[in-house]
Motif scaffolding. Structure first.
Motif, short mmCIF file in Angstrom:
data_model
loop_
_atom_site.label_atom_id
_atom_site.label_comp_id
_atom_site.label_asym_id
_atom_site.label_seq_id
_atom_site.Cartn_x
_atom_site.Cartn_y
_atom_site.Cartn_z
N HIS A 55 31.18 -8.65 22.73
CA HIS A 55 30.90 -7.45 21.94
C HIS A 55 30.48 -7.91 20.56
CE1 HIS A 55 31.03 -3.44 20.31
NE2 HIS A 55 31.91 -3.81 19.39
N VAL A 56 29.67 -7.09 19.86
CA VAL A 56 29.28 -7.42 18.49
C VAL A 56 29.12 -6.14 17.69
CG1 VAL A 56 26.81 -7.53 19.07
CG2 VAL A 56 27.66 -8.73 17.04
N ASP A 57 29.61 -6.17 16.44
CA ASP A 57 29.43 -5.08 15.48
C ASP A 57 28.70 -5.60 14.27
OD1 ASP A 57 30.79 -2.91 16.75
OD2 ASP A 57 32.72 -3.76 16.16
N LEU A 58 28.03 -4.70 13.57
CA LEU A 58 27.46 -5.00 12.26
C LEU A 58 27.99 -3.95 11.30
CD1 LEU A 58 25.55 -6.62 10.42
CD2 LEU A 58 23.71 -5.07 11.11
N ALA A 59 28.50 -4.39 10.15
CA ALA A 59 29.09 -3.46 9.18
C ALA A 59 28.63 -3.81 7.77
CB ALA A 59 30.61 -3.50 9.27
N ARG A 60 28.74 -2.83 6.88
CA ARG A 60 28.25 -2.98 5.51
C ARG A 60 29.25 -2.38 4.52
NH1 ARG A 60 22.50 -0.33 3.37
NH2 ARG A 60 22.60 -1.13 1.22
N TYR A 61 29.36 -2.98 3.36
CA TYR A 61 30.15 -2.40 2.29
C TYR A 61 29.69 -2.97 0.96
CZ TYR A 61 32.95 -6.66 1.54
OH TYR A 61 33.37 -7.93 1.23
N VAL A 62 30.01 -2.27 -0.11
CA VAL A 62 29.81 -2.77 -1.47
C VAL A 62 31.19 -3.15 -2.00
CG1 VAL A 62 29.03 -2.25 -3.79
CG2 VAL A 62 27.77 -1.35 -1.83
N ASP A 63 31.34 -4.42 -2.40
CA ASP A 63 32.68 -4.90 -2.75
C ASP A 63 33.03 -4.59 -4.20
OD1 ASP A 63 31.52 -6.86 -4.37
OD2 ASP A 63 31.83 -8.49 -2.95
N GLU A 64 34.20 -5.07 -4.60
CA GLU A 64 34.74 -4.75 -5.92
C GLU A 64 33.90 -5.30 -7.06
OE1 GLU A 64 37.81 -7.63 -4.09
OE2 GLU A 64 36.05 -6.52 -3.41
N ALA A 65 33.05 -6.30 -6.80
CA ALA A 65 32.17 -6.86 -7.83
C ALA A 65 30.77 -6.27 -7.76
CB ALA A 65 32.11 -8.39 -7.68
N GLY A 66 30.56 -5.29 -6.89
CA GLY A 66 29.26 -4.64 -6.78
C GLY A 66 28.28 -5.34 -5.87
N TYR A 67 28.75 -6.29 -5.06
CA TYR A 67 27.87 -7.00 -4.14
C TYR A 67 27.77 -6.25 -2.82
CZ TYR A 67 27.54 -11.14 -7.11
OH TYR A 67 27.28 -12.00 -8.14
N ASP A 68 26.53 -5.98 -2.42
CA ASP A 68 26.27 -5.34 -1.14
C ASP A 68 26.39 -6.41 -0.06
OD1 ASP A 68 25.40 -3.56 0.84
OD2 ASP A 68 24.02 -2.60 -0.56
N THR A 69 27.19 -6.15 0.95
CA THR A 69 27.53 -7.17 1.94
C THR A 69 27.34 -6.65 3.35
OG1 THR A 69 29.21 -8.04 0.42
CG2 THR A 69 29.31 -8.78 2.71
N LEU A 70 26.68 -7.43 4.17
CA LEU A 70 26.57 -7.17 5.60
C LEU A 70 27.40 -8.20 6.34
CD1 LEU A 70 22.74 -6.48 5.89
CD2 LEU A 70 24.54 -4.87 6.55
N VAL A 71 28.13 -7.77 7.37
CA VAL A 71 28.98 -8.67 8.15
C VAL A 71 28.69 -8.46 9.63
CG1 VAL A 71 31.30 -9.47 8.64
CG2 VAL A 71 30.76 -8.57 6.37
N LEU A 72 28.26 -9.52 10.29
CA LEU A 72 28.08 -9.52 11.73
C LEU A 72 29.38 -10.01 12.36
CD1 LEU A 72 25.69 -9.08 13.83
CD2 LEU A 72 25.58 -11.59 13.92
N GLN A 73 29.90 -9.25 13.33
CA GLN A 73 31.21 -9.56 13.92
C GLN A 73 31.12 -9.63 15.45
OE1 GLN A 73 33.52 -6.36 11.89
NE2 GLN A 73 34.58 -8.02 10.85
N PRO A 74 30.82 -10.81 15.97
CA PRO A 74 30.84 -10.98 17.43
C PRO A 74 32.22 -11.39 17.94
CG PRO A 74 29.68 -12.81 16.36
CD PRO A 74 30.28 -11.97 15.28
N TYR A 75 32.49 -11.04 19.20
CA TYR A 75 33.75 -11.37 19.87
C TYR A 75 33.46 -12.19 21.13
CZ TYR A 75 36.07 -7.52 17.28
OH TYR A 75 36.59 -6.68 16.33
N TRP A 76 34.32 -13.16 21.37
CA TRP A 76 34.29 -13.92 22.61
C TRP A 76 35.69 -13.89 23.24
CZ3 TRP A 76 31.48 -15.23 18.38
CH2 TRP A 76 30.14 -15.63 18.55
N THR A 77 35.74 -14.00 24.55
CA THR A 77 37.01 -14.20 25.25
C THR A 77 37.11 -15.62 25.80
OG1 THR A 77 36.06 -13.26 27.26
CG2 THR A 77 37.29 -11.76 25.81
N ASP A 78 36.18 -16.48 25.39
CA ASP A 78 36.15 -17.89 25.79
C ASP A 78 35.85 -18.72 24.55
OD1 ASP A 78 35.67 -20.43 26.72
OD2 ASP A 78 34.19 -19.85 28.22
#
Length: 343
Positions: free
Chosen positions: A76-99
């Motif tokens: 499975h994989v998600d992509l998420a976005r947020y603006v952090d406490e220092a004002g940096y726009d951040t994208l995070v790719l989050q894949p999952y493995w069971t192996d």
């Protein structure tokens, strides 16, 4: 009623649950079931950050390129976005493995290694969790959908007993049948002098990814979620982001799921790292910022006669030092665990 703990991971308890054997929760919830063939999972997070015009487009191009390298082994994989406490726009790719071996093969591929080492002018981080299955727990409020790790594991339990009371997360951990999960050791930091910092996690750091999906809602439920629940939730997430150290929270991100074009979806999640499961429990049970979230939600649930389309879920891990890797390159000094670095 079934236990949240997958049957093959159950054992005689030396540490009792907080509930009696005949406890009946007031509403149903479900957990992911773990196939006996799975001994360890991987939840990987690849972040790209910037604050200049055009940085989001560059970050999106980078995570798209990384996403394109994922093969059939990823569950499975998600992509998420947020603006952090220092004002940096951040994208995070989050894949999952069971192996875990499949994950290691993928990261070692030349094309993947090149992307992970690329100089893009942006900040990059990796936060890699590899818990063994007795060190994770999940919970879902609806029977029709799972998110995150649940999608990777694929199988769902019947309705479970261990929920809807303080301390239920601990009771869902297989390892907590016999282990108090007390923290030990300290964070360690190693900088290479060229913009890269590796963080060594200590024993029994706790991580929670706790999500909300309001896409299925409508009418009054949707209005109440957006107008009353979400603002209180955001305030609690902001407290943990800005002052979580007072409660043992190392870092917190309140993120929005986006598609591969960067368009926001009607899904969000809080993603936080804690000194211990006990610190997370103490905040949940006693801190005004969480009690406000819980109280608002329960008031509205009762107002709607427990008839909700809103989907809630979470996954929690408690990991050993060798089950965590945190690596930051050209990131600002308040990124992730860097905010805990001595200065």
């Amino acid at each position: 009623m079934d236990s949240s703990i997958t049957p093959h991971l159950a054992c005689p308890r030396s540490r009792p649950r907080r509930i009696a054997d005949d406890y009946a929760p007031p509403y149903p919830a479900w957990s992911a079931r773990i196939d006996p063939a799975i001994g360890q999972v991987v939840m990987a997070s690849y972040g790209v950050q910037g604050r200049e015009s055009g940085d989001v487009a560059a970050a999106l191009a980078h995570v798209r390129a990384l996403r394109a390298t994922l093969d059939a082994d990823v569950r499975h994989v998600d992509l998420a976005r947020y603006v952090d406490e220092a004002g940096y726009d951040t994208l995070v790719l989050q894949p999952y493995w069971t192996d875990p071996e499949a994950f290691r093969r993928w990261e070692a591929r030349a094309d993947v290694a090149a992307l992970l080492a690329a100089e893009t002018g942006l900040g990059h981080f990796r936060e890699i969790l590899t818990p063994t299955v007795e060190r994770l727990e999940t919970l879902y409020s609806t029977e029709d959908e799972m998110e995150g790790l649940g999608r990777a594991l694929e199988r769902r339990s019947p309705p479970v007993q261990e929920h809807a009371y303080w301390g239920s997360a601990r009771d869902r951990f297989p390892i907590a049948q016999t282990d108090a999960l007390e923290p030990a050791g300290q964070l360690g930091f190693a900088a290479d002098g060229a913009g890269r910092v590796t963080v060594r996690g200590h024993d029994n750091i706790a991580i929670i990814r706790s999500g909300q999906d309001w896409g299925p809602t409508g009418g009054e439920e949707r209005r109440l979620y957006l107008a009353e629940i979400e603002p209180v939730l955001r305030a609690g997430m902001d407290f943990l982001r800005d002052r979580g150290g007072e409660c043992g929270c190392y870092l917190n991100r309140y993120m929005r799921i986006v598609d591969m074009d960067g368009a926001p979806q009607e899904k969000s999640f809080g993603w936080s790292y804690w000194r211990s499961l006990g610190d997370m429990e103490n905040w949940s049970e006693a801190h005004p910022s969480h009690l406000a979230i819980f109280g608002t939600f329960m008031r509205i649930v009762q107002q709607l006669n427990f008839d909700l389309k809103l989907r809630l879920w979470h996954e929690v891990y408690v990991v050993t030092p060798d089950q965590q890797l945190y690596d930051y390159r050209n990131c600002h000094p308040d990124t992730g665990f860097l905010k805990q670095m001595p200065r």
